[in-house]
Design an enzyme around this catalytic site. Structure first.
Site, PDB file in Angstrom:
ATOM      1  N   ASP A   1      31.238  14.848  46.239  1.00  0.00           N
ATOM      2  CA  ASP A   1      30.363  15.350  45.196  1.00  0.00           C
ATOM      3  C   ASP A   1      29.434  14.180  44.863  1.00  0.00           C
ATOM      4  O   ASP A   1      29.750  13.038  45.141  1.00  0.00           O
ATOM      5  CB  ASP A   1      31.231  15.724  43.988  1.00  0.00           C
TER       6      ASP A   1
ATOM      7  N   THR B   1      27.121  13.513  41.610  1.00  0.00           N
ATOM      8  CA  THR B   1      27.157  12.959  40.261  1.00  0.00           C
ATOM      9  C   THR B   1      28.591  12.703  39.809  1.00  0.00           C
ATOM     10  O   THR B   1      29.405  13.616  39.788  1.00  0.00           O
ATOM     11  CB  THR B   1      26.467  13.930  39.283  1.00  0.00           C
TER      12      THR B   1
ATOM     13  N   ASP C   1      34.845  15.137  40.770  1.00  0.00           N
ATOM     14  CA  ASP C   1      35.343  14.878  39.420  1.00  0.00           C
ATOM     15  C   ASP C   1      35.734  16.171  38.719  1.00  0.00           C
ATOM     16  O   ASP C   1      36.178  16.152  37.579  1.00  0.00           O
ATOM     17  CB  ASP C   1      34.311  14.093  38.600  1.00  0.00           C
TER      18      ASP C   1
HETATM   19  P1  ADP Z   1      26.524  17.235  41.453  1.00  0.00           P
HETATM   20  O1  ADP Z   1      26.806  18.245  42.490  1.00  0.00           O
HETATM   21  O2  ADP Z   1      25.498  16.249  41.881  1.00  0.00           O
HETATM   22  O3  ADP Z   1      27.748  16.551  40.919  1.00  0.00           O
HETATM   23  P2  ADP Z   1      26.282  19.305  39.426  1.00  0.00           P
HETATM   24  O4  ADP Z   1      26.655  20.417  40.339  1.00  0.00           O
HETATM   25  O5  ADP Z   1      27.219  18.937  38.367  1.00  0.00           O
HETATM   26  O6  ADP Z   1      25.830  17.998  40.229  1.00  0.00           O
HETATM   27  O7  ADP Z   1      24.889  19.692  38.743  1.00  0.00           O
HETATM   28  C1  ADP Z   1      23.785  20.006  39.550  1.00  0.00           C
HETATM   29  C2  ADP Z   1      22.507  19.930  38.796  1.00  0.00           C
HETATM   30  O8  ADP Z   1      22.494  20.913  37.761  1.00  0.00           O
HETATM   31  C3  ADP Z   1      22.272  18.608  38.110  1.00  0.00           C
HETATM   32  O9  ADP Z   1      21.632  17.694  38.955  1.00  0.00           O
HETATM   33  C4  ADP Z   1      21.379  19.002  36.934  1.00  0.00           C
HETATM   34  O10 ADP Z   1      20.043  19.055  37.344  1.00  0.00           O
HETATM   35  C5  ADP Z   1      21.847  20.406  36.603  1.00  0.00           C
HETATM   36  N1  ADP Z   1      22.819  20.412  35.504  1.00  0.00           N
HETATM   37  C6  ADP Z   1      24.114  20.727  35.566  1.00  0.00           C
HETATM   38  N2  ADP Z   1      24.699  20.650  34.366  1.00  0.00           N
HETATM   39  C7  ADP Z   1      23.742  20.210  33.516  1.00  0.00           C
HETATM   40  C8  ADP Z   1      23.710  19.897  32.122  1.00  0.00           C
HETATM   41  N3  ADP Z   1      24.793  19.976  31.354  1.00  0.00           N
HETATM   42  N4  ADP Z   1      22.529  19.493  31.613  1.00  0.00           N
HETATM   43  C9  ADP Z   1      21.444  19.384  32.370  1.00  0.00           C
HETATM   44  N5  ADP Z   1      21.416  19.655  33.674  1.00  0.00           N
HETATM   45  C10 ADP Z   1      22.535  20.070  34.250  1.00  0.00           C
HETATM   46 MG    MG Z   2      29.770  16.135  39.833  1.00  0.00          MG
END
Ligand code: ADP
Ligand code: MG
Length: 627
Positions: A320, A322, A512
């Site tokens: 993943d 973030t 995470d």
């Molecule tokens: P990753 O796969 O990189 O861990 P997520 O799937 O958690 O990311 O989130 C993907 C995208 O959705 C983020 O890059 C953001 O742009 C948007 N996003 C998700 N949750 C939020 C939030 N609580 N506030 C703002 N943007 C969000």
């Molecule tokens: Mg994540």
């Protein structure tokens, strides 16, 4: 023992708690030492009988139950036959010794037994057994879930878990969906919205119409999936049991042959005693236990033997982004105003009003950067992997990725967005894009080393992210990951993993749990971040990195492979020792007592060999600093 009460006592004895087994084992071992050393005791019988009774009776009862109730033959059947044969011929020490080693084996297995099983029990324990079926306005009857049918109306009281899937009819709710989605932000639901079982109501009571029976509810599905995963036990763990029927047959044939050829019944008894697969049974749990202990000392919690085996067979690791590949502590870089009537502070402030309800790393960064003193509560709805929607002063506010805003009717061209190297979160007020918050989330310094080490082990990495393609590509380049996918929704991450699995690749997901709980559960093995990870992720993962230190991942794979090779080595050694013992028994060189001792050597070898795993150190990766 006619009535069921007595039977229950026996059953409980068979399934003795580890602590009680431990005491039995210790007492039996002492008794056997007295017996073999011919130390005179006040007892009117051979002290080996103590071991026979304490350790042997549960085995006999277990074998009997398996044979007559469940109709399956396990290794304990052979042990029981040997035990009885030894007792009949007066070989009490041999009988007690075999029983003791078998009990030690099951004790070790108990120790390494799954915490996941406890997790499952907890899950089942949390599900409500009753639902409040509506009788009149504000009145209800409590009924078991099986008696509630689609179309029935039930009340959910504050703090309760939603027992069944359905739709809200009256009232509104704030639901904690973290069990199901991993996103711990409570979600606002109102009349007409669907609700899933497993969510916990954090607000007023509400009335809902049931849409699915208990069997089909999301919660039951989750329990079923977890249980299925549990039941697919590690194949090596059950090796001795899987071949047990053949082993029993073969042992009996050998014993009969020995008797027929030599005419000495005692040789047949010796054959049966040395045939007992004690070392086999110890081979796996000892190595697993040592492996888990080794990992724990290095900040890696491995859940169980089954997890360990799954991890050892992994051929691809999906990360993943973030919070996993990046540090998980992004910072707000700059705020871009796209509407002159809003200042930068105002945009940040509006976004933070919604984000303070979220656990997402981006949300935490935004809240940290804004001043939220004296702000009222507001109602919000979370869209995992996309963003958040909410109301402030009666106007609609949207915060999230560009695609999310577009899907909700905010029109803008991609030229409006700043050219930014990093994650951008868009803010819309009244369906108009008013600004963009740019966040920089730094890649963990050890990431590229980890990816390179994995490549050397022929475990390619894969980056799965919900973020935009530009950012994901940059991070993938920096980390040295060749294959990446961007813009994924939580269920897409799971789908990508499934595609790989269908191609025959065993995939491990590292995440995470925030927006990737589904992928963590769907992959062949899951590794969760212990520090920033969500509770569900940590509860269900096969391994947990205690300090979020991804540099431990290559070591984890090396360790699990090492454990598996130790297990194979142990099994081979056990086999060689047993076969030699059988030959020597037929030849009459071993008698039941020396046979039992020889047989003991096999067990000791296996334990000592497994214990060397405790000292296993990583040779690789030591001199490789971060790049
Ligand atoms: P990753 O796969 O990189 O861990 P997520 O799937 O958690 O990311 O989130 C993907 C995208 O959705 C983020 O890059 C953001 O742009 C948007 N996003 C998700 N949750 C939020 C939030 N609580 N506030 C703002 N943007 C969000
Ligand atoms: Mg994540």
């Amino acid at each position: 023992m006619g009535d069921t009460g007595d039977w229950k006592v026996v059953k409980n004895w068979i399934k003795m708690e580890s602590r009680e087994t431990l005491i039995c084992v210790a007492v039996s071992a002492a008794a056997l030492i007295l017996s073999i050393a011919h130390i005179r005791t006040v007892l009117p019988f051979d002290p080996a009988w103590i071991a026979v009774v304490l350790c042997g009776v549960p085995i006999l009862a277990g074998a009997g139950e398996g044979l007559f109730v469940r109709h399956d033959i396990k290794a304990d059947v052979l042990v029981s036959i040997a035990l009885v044969a030894a007792l009949v011929t007066g070989q009490y020490f041999a009988a007690g010794e075999v029983a003791l080693i078998m009990q030690i084996g099951s004790l070790l297995e108990d120790f390494t037994a799954d915490r996941a099983r406890k997790g499952l029990e907890k899950l089942i324990g949390m599900t409500p057994g009753l639902a409040h079926l509506q009788k009149g306005k504000g009145e209800w009857d409590d009924l078991p879930l099986d008696q509630i049918h689609p179309g029935d109306r039930i009340y959910i009281l504050p703090g309760e878990m939603v027992p069944l899937d359905g739709e809200i009819l009256e009232g509104s709710a704030v639901l904690d969906q973290s069990m199901m989605t991993g996103e711990s932000l409570p979600v606002d639901k109102s009349v007409g919205d669907s609700v899933f079982s497993g969510c916990i109501s954090r607000s007023r009571s509400f009335l809902m119409e049931v849409r699915k029976g208990n069997e089909d509810s999301s919660m039951q599905r989750l329990i079923r999936l977890t249980r299925e995963a549990e039941e697919k036990k590690a194949p090596v763990v059950t090796l001795a049991d899987r071949w047990a029927s053949w082993l029993v047959l073969f042992a009996l044939l050998c014993a009969l042959a020995a008797w027929a050829l030599t005419g000495v019944f005692l040789r047949a008894v010796t054959v049966l005693v040395v045939f007992c697969p004690c070392a086999f049974i110890l081979a796996t749990p000892t190595a697993v236990l040592a492996g888990i202990a080794n990992g724990a000392g290095k900040g890696i919690l491995i859940r169980s033997g089954a997890s360990l085996q799954k991890l050892s067979g992994i051929r691809c690791v999906a990360f993943d982004k973030t919070g996993t590949l990046t540090g998980g502590e992004p910072e707000v870089g700059r705020v871009v105003c796209l509407d002159p009537s809003f200042s930068e502070e105002k945009i940040l402030h509006l976004a933070a009003r919604l984000e303070r309800y979220s656990d997402h790393p981006l949300a935490r960064a935004i809240v940290k950067a804004a001043d939220l003193s004296g702000v009222d509560e507001c109602s919000v709805q979370v869209f995992p992997g996309e963003g958040i929607a909410g109301q402030t002063d009666g106007r609609e506010l949207l915060v999230g990725k560009a695609a999310f805003l577009e899907n909700r009717g905010v029109h803008f061209s991609s030229n409006d967005l700043p050219e930014e190297r990093g994650t951008v979160v868009c803010v819309a007020f009244d369906r108009k894009l008013i600004g963009v918050i740019c966040l920089c989330d730094r890649i963990r310094p050890e990431a590229s080393t980890v990816i390179r080490e994995l490549k050397e082990m022929e475990i390619p990495a894969l980056l799965l992210s919900g973020d935009n393609a530009g950012t994901v590509r940059t991070i993938a380049d920096e980390a040295g990951i060749d294959s990446w996918k961007a813009g994924l929704m939580p269920e897409d991450k799971n789908r990508v993993i499934q595609e790989r699995q269908e191609a025959g690749v065993k995939v491990c997901m590292v995440g995470d749990g925030i927006n990737d709980a589904l992928a963590l559960a769907g992959a062949d093995a899951g590794i969760a971040m212990g520090g920033i990870g969500s509770d569900v992720a940590v509860e269900t993962a096969d391994a947990v990195l205690v300090e979020d230190d991804i540099s431990k991942i290559p070591y984890l794979f090396r360790l699990t492979r090492k454990v598996m090779s130790k297990i194979k080595m142990n099994l081979t050694a056990a086999m060689v020792i047993n076969i030699t013992a059988v030959v020597l028994s037929i030849a009459g060189i071993l008698n039941p007592v020396t046979g039992a001792l020889w047989h003991n050597c096999g067990s000791v070898f296996v334990i000592v060999n497994a214990a060397t795993l405790l000292a296993y150190r990583d040779q690789k990766g030591k001199n490789q600093g971060p790049v």
